[in-house]
Design an enzyme around this catalytic site. Structure first.
Site: not given
Length: 394
Positions: A13, A92, A121, A170
């Site tokens: 990504d 985060r 996120d 993932s």
């Protein structure tokens, strides 16, 4: 010259985001920022190698101490979401803050992430970034990219990526937790194979006991040895993980309303949360414990949303700080059967008297047992009266 800072992992990504930010968004230069909140060393190696192959200016920020401190704040708030300890959610805002600081230091006019439009996120990153004057960019979300498109794009451009997500799953790892999702795990009826676990061993018949010391709600030592937060968490991940402690298979409700399956490992978090709750049970009054459940629930919700700097959280922590003044003492935890169970606790602030609770004593201080008779007669009186009316007795 316009510059944009990209939250960079070196995965598919964020790798495809580098040329897209230049070609689709018109930025002259992209810088990558990777924030260390306890990921494995190989993840930093991948990020650095990929950045070098892309000729990307790359910054690595060590935020482990800040993240560990926030995790232990979470222990004081008994922070869980739908049955599992908060890990990714708490990481985060720490990551986002560190990236923003680099972006501002490097005179960037934009800041970007590689999150999709389906997950949490994107919200957690942007909640921090939108306090700034920088343009917030989300190429994967805004361009509607899929993993298949990204892989084809990477192949066409000969970008340095290793087969999409780099594996079947993932995975997000930090000091506090390890999450695994994707591929066949998206099927709620699929039984996860043992290979998804790295931090935890299958539970065996072996047991071990350790003693955890707390000071004002913060864990400070294991078996009498004082440790800094990062070292303490890492130590307990190893010790508790060896006994299979801290596995959660959850159907999680995300902020956008999607229900997703998540598998987590969190041995240190489970151990510390169980120990802390046991110590609170010893020192806090019934009213404090009941009300604190509401406080903890709200703190955890804001933590899940990535909004730990909200005014509400500061207000909640005022109550938490007050109650934690007495959460000082030790808890003995026994690891067995994949559990971390409190088997003993001790504190000079215990709201408990063994003498008063004993069946071998006639009175409770100046209160005789027969004094409870009047209470027993009144207990349930309103229920009895209401039921008699309902039944038509009166």
């Amino acid at each position: 010259m316009t510059r944009v800072a990209l939250a960079f992992s070196g995965g598919l990504d964020t790798t495809v985001c580098v040329p897209l930010l230049e070609e689709e968004y018109g930025y002259d230069e992209v810088i990558g920022v990777t924030v260390d909140v306890g990921q494995p060393a190989e993840e930093f190696d991948e990020a650095e190698e990929t950045a070098a192959a892309l000729d990307l200016e790359h910054y690595v920020v060590d935020a482990k101490d800040e993240f560990a401190d926030l995790c232990l704040d979470g222990v004081r708030a008994n922070a869980t979401y739908q049955g599992y300890p908060l890990g990714t959610a708490l990481a985060r805002p720490v990551i986002a803050k560190a990236i923003l600081e680099v972006a501002e230091e490097q005179d960037c006019t934009g800041i970007a992430h590689g999150c999709t439009g389906k997950g949490n996120d994107q919200l957690r990153f942007e909640a921090v970034w939108r306090d700034s004057d920088l343009e917030v960019i989300a190429p994967v979300r805004e361009l509607g990219l899929t993993r298949e498109w990204e892989q084809e794009y990477a192949d066409e451009r000969d970008l340095p990526v290793e087969g999409g997500s780099g594996g079947d799953w993932s995975i997000d790892t930090n000091l506090w937790s390890r999450s695994v999702e994707g591929d066949e795990l998206e099927d709620p009826n699929y039984v996860p194979p043992a290979e998804i676990y790295e931090w935890t061993q299958d539970p065996s018949g072996e047991t071990e006991e350790i003693e955890i010391s707390f000071e004002e709600g913060y864990p400070i030592a294991v078996d009498g040895e004082e440790m800094e937060p990062v070292a303490l968490i890492q130590h307990l991940n190893e010790v508790a993980g060896a006994y299979g402690v801290g596995r959660t298979d959850s159907m999680e409700d995300r902020m956008l309303g999607l229900k997703v399956r998540e598998n987590y490992e969190h041995p240190a978090a489970t151990t510390l949360l169980n120990a802390h709750e046991a110590l609170e049970g010893l020192v806090l009054t019934q009213e404090e414990r009941e009300f604190k459940q509401l406080i903890d629930q709200r703190w955890s919700k804001k933590g899940y949303e990535g909004l730990v700097d909200a005014p509400l959280v500061s207000a909640l922590e005022g109550f938490i700080d007050e109650t934690q003044k007495r959460v000082t003492g030790t808890v003995t935890i026994r690891f067995e059967g994949g559990q971390a169970r409190a088997v003993a606790r001790d504190s000079e602030y215990a709201a408990y008297s063994a003498e008063h609770a004993s069946f071998d004593t006639e009175s409770v201080g100046k209160i005789d047992q027969e004094d409870a008779t009047g209470v027993a007669k009144y207990h349930g009186f309103q229920r009895r009266l209401a039921n008699s009316v309902i039944d038509g007795d009166e």
